[in-house]
Scaffold this active site. Structure first.
Site, PDB file in Angstrom:
ATOM      1  N   GLY A 134       8.131  -5.938 -24.729  1.00  0.00           N
ATOM      2  CA  GLY A 134       7.150  -6.289 -23.517  1.00  0.00           C
ATOM      3  C   GLY A 134       8.143  -6.726 -22.369  1.00  0.00           C
TER       4      GLY A 134
ATOM      5  CB  CYS B 174      12.668  -4.573 -27.062  1.00  0.00           C
ATOM      6  SG  CYS B 174      13.343  -5.027 -25.556  1.00  0.00           S
ATOM      7  CE1 TYR B 175       8.520 -11.670 -25.044  1.00  0.00           C
ATOM      8  CE2 TYR B 175       7.321 -11.368 -26.850  1.00  0.00           C
ATOM      9  CZ  TYR B 175       7.527 -12.168 -25.856  1.00  0.00           C
ATOM     10  OH  TYR B 175       6.811 -13.427 -25.528  1.00  0.00           O
TER      11      TYR B 175
ATOM     12  CG  HIS C  46      12.358   0.592 -25.979  1.00  0.00           C
ATOM     13  ND1 HIS C  46      11.070   0.103 -26.552  1.00  0.00           N
ATOM     14  CD2 HIS C  46      13.101  -0.144 -25.046  1.00  0.00           C
ATOM     15  CE1 HIS C  46      11.225  -1.210 -25.557  1.00  0.00           C
ATOM     16  NE2 HIS C  46      12.318  -1.102 -25.009  1.00  0.00           N
TER      17      HIS C  46
ATOM     18  CD  GLU D 219       9.654   2.866 -28.293  1.00  0.00           C
ATOM     19  OE1 GLU D 219      10.074   2.585 -29.461  1.00  0.00           O
ATOM     20  OE2 GLU D 219       9.408   1.752 -27.432  1.00  0.00           O
TER      21      GLU D 219
ATOM     22  CG  ASP E 201     -10.725  14.165 -22.475  1.00  0.00           C
ATOM     23  OD1 ASP E 201     -10.179  15.049 -23.396  1.00  0.00           O
ATOM     24  OD2 ASP E 201     -10.665  13.786 -21.395  1.00  0.00           O
TER      25      ASP E 201
ATOM     26  CE  LYS F 269      -6.901  16.157 -21.725  1.00  0.00           C
ATOM     27  NZ  LYS F 269      -7.969  15.581 -20.954  1.00  0.00           N
TER      28      LYS F 269
END
Ligand code: XMP
Length: 508
Positions: free
Chosen positions: A52, A80-81, A168, A170, A225, A364
């Site tokens: 964050g 992290c945070y 991170h 990810e 969509d 998506k």
């Protein structure tokens, strides 16, 4: 025991969505929750506390109900945070950062260590850092399980279940981040699997339950969509009115093609030809934001006029990133979507529980996969995104019928050319934009003074950033030659090689 989705607690990092996405890519079902929603996560197999932008040292910094978290009795990973918060909760401290560490660093682990997070990882790999505060005093029971090249701790283990990482995993720059995430997630018991075909069955059930016999109105555009949404409502056998507003800002033959597509699927759509209204409203308007506002308002007015008082439930193809973006950040993407998905009139319906957004848990690419499962043709499912304000944003300056005709014809040649050369699926999005500047040329031995045209093709993962697509010269040459030969009013074709940022994908 049926597990609820893996809970990722959102402390506001720009990467949080990516954690959810990565876990789903690993085949496990994951969802994002706000810190205050911890008690609404049910019984997830593991919990991840995200990064964050704030400092845990600030007054009013986002916090977590630690007793509740411990009581869940499942593995927890602080990123992290999230790790700094855990460090404080376990009795350690956090030191304010005086400068931000952003970029690559090394993850050095002891391969002989049996830490489950690192099973199968290299002794040293690259990780991605983005933080300023750091963990400081660690308690005696806290174990440092990895350090960077300077010996600074970058991963900690607090006990059997609680882990923290400063980096991170990810983001792709953390080269072994995904295996690490996998190791962590698989510490959980009875993990909930995520597969799009079973998810489709869940969605059909969810739609039926939410609709509860009400009459649904759905706006379709021919885009991925809304087409997937209409197909899902069809599959759920829900009584739906599908409305297609032809703004006159669509691509060549688009209105007819959309109608044919839905016909072939046995789905009825009502087309409202509002092209005159849009062109009249845009007459003389050149400011990009004003153009957008005019189109957005008119679209909503026309749509609701057509619907009348008939709307018991409005179905929208809002995706997961749209929901998160409009809820948590003032990002460009959220303003982009505003005029269609989040205008006042729709928000009012939403507050009355009269908006159905069954795709709001999907990314998506997952929507595309769902489209496949629902039997939509590839050409719909793999279609490039198309902006709500249509060709108006590809026509800088005034929008006129003459200019739209040029854009439509050139765009068709470009897109057909990409299909012919097998390049269509290699790019995120491609289109032609008219440059409202006339330049001198020679056509049929005579001097001509005509518009220049820009071709833009980009690669991207999520449209937040984009690279210009490195299309082969012969493909560009072929397409340019066709445009110059066949489109009246154009004597110059340029290829746009701008990245986003600083350029945006669209011209306006
Ligand atoms: P930009 O131009 O901001 O576009 O880089 C990012 C992505 O969003 C699409 N886009 C829009 N979509 N309404 C939409 O529904 C809009 O006003 C709009 N403007 C841009 C764009 O095509 C790209 O995929």
């Amino acid at each position: 025991m049926d597990r609820d989705p893996i809970a990722v607690i959102d402390f506001g990092s720009q990467y949080t969505q990516l954690i959810v996405r990565r876990i789903r890519e690993l085949g496990y079902y994951s969802r994002l929750f706000q810190p205050s929603e911890l008690d609404q996560t049910g019984n997830p197999a593991v919990v991840i506390l995200s990064g964050g932008p704030r400092s845990t040292l600030e007054e009013g910094a986002p916090d977590i109900d630690f007793d509740y978290l411990c009581g869940m009795g499942v593995p927890v990973l602080g990123v992290c945070y999230g790790m700094q918060l855990l460090n404080q909760k376990f009795g350690g401290t956090v030191a304010p950062g005086n400068k931000r560490e952003f970029g690559p660093a090394a993850l050095n682990i002891d391969p002989s260590d049996s830490c489950p997070l690192f099973q199968g990882l290299s002794a040293s790999s690259q990780i991605w850092m983005s933080h300023s505060d750091t963990v400081e005093n660690l308690t005696d029971t806290t174990k440092v399980i990895a350090r960077n090249d300077d010996g600074v701790p970058v991963a900690l283990q607090y006990d059997e279940q609680f882990f923290g990482i400063q980096f991170h995993p990810e983001v792709t720059h953390s080269t072994e981040g995904i295996p690490l995430l996998k190791n962590f997630v698989e510490l959980g018991q009875d993990l909930p699997h995520f597969a799009i075909d079973s998810f489709k069955d869940y969605l059909v059930g969810r739609v039926r339950e939410e609709v509860a016999g009400r009459k649904v109105v759905c706006g379709v555009s021919g885009g991925v969509d809304s087409s997937v949404l209409a197909a899902l409502l069809h599959e759920a056998k829900v009584d739906t009115r599908n409305i297609f507003v032809d703004t006159g800002l669509l691509r060549q033959n688009e209105a007819a093609e959309v109608k044919a597509l839905f016909d072939s699927f046995g789905i009825e759509i009502e087309t409202i030809d509002a092209s005159e209204k849009f062109l009249t409203a845009l007459k003389g308007k050149t400011d990009p934001e004003e153009k957008r506002r005019i189109i957005g308002r008119l679209f909503v007015d026309i749509f609701f006029d057509a619907v009348g008082d008939d709307v018991e439930l409005l179905a929208q193809g809002t995706l997961y990133p749209d929901v998160i973006e409009s809820a948590t950040s003032g990002s460009i993407a959220s303003t982009i979507k505003t005029h269609h998905n989040r205008v006042d009139r729709i928000m009012e319906l939403k507050s009355e529980g009269r908006v159905l957004e069954p795709l709001d848990e999907l990314f998506k690419d997952e929507v595309r996969a769902l489209g496949n499962v629902l039997g939509l043709p590839d050409k719909v499912v793999n279609r490039h995104p198309f902006p709500g304000p249509g060709l108006a944003v590809r026509c800088p300056g005034e929008v006129t019928e003459e200019r739209l005709k040029i854009i439509r014809e050139a765009d068709k040649i470009f897109i057909d050319g990409l299909h012919e050369h097998g390049q269509y699926d290699n790019v995120w999005q491609a289109y032609a934009a008219l440059i409202p500047v006339k330049t001198v040329g020679v056509k049929g031995d005579e001097r001509c003074y005509e518009f220049a045209l820009s071709l833009r093709a980009v690669t991207s993962e999520d449209a937040m950033t984009a690279e210009w697509a490195q299309l082969p010269y012969e493909v560009l040459g072929d397409i340019s030659a066709k445009i110059l030969n066949e489109v009246d009013g154009v004597n110059r074709v340029l290829y746009d090689i701008s990245t986003k940022p600083p350029a945006s994908i669209e011209w306006e």
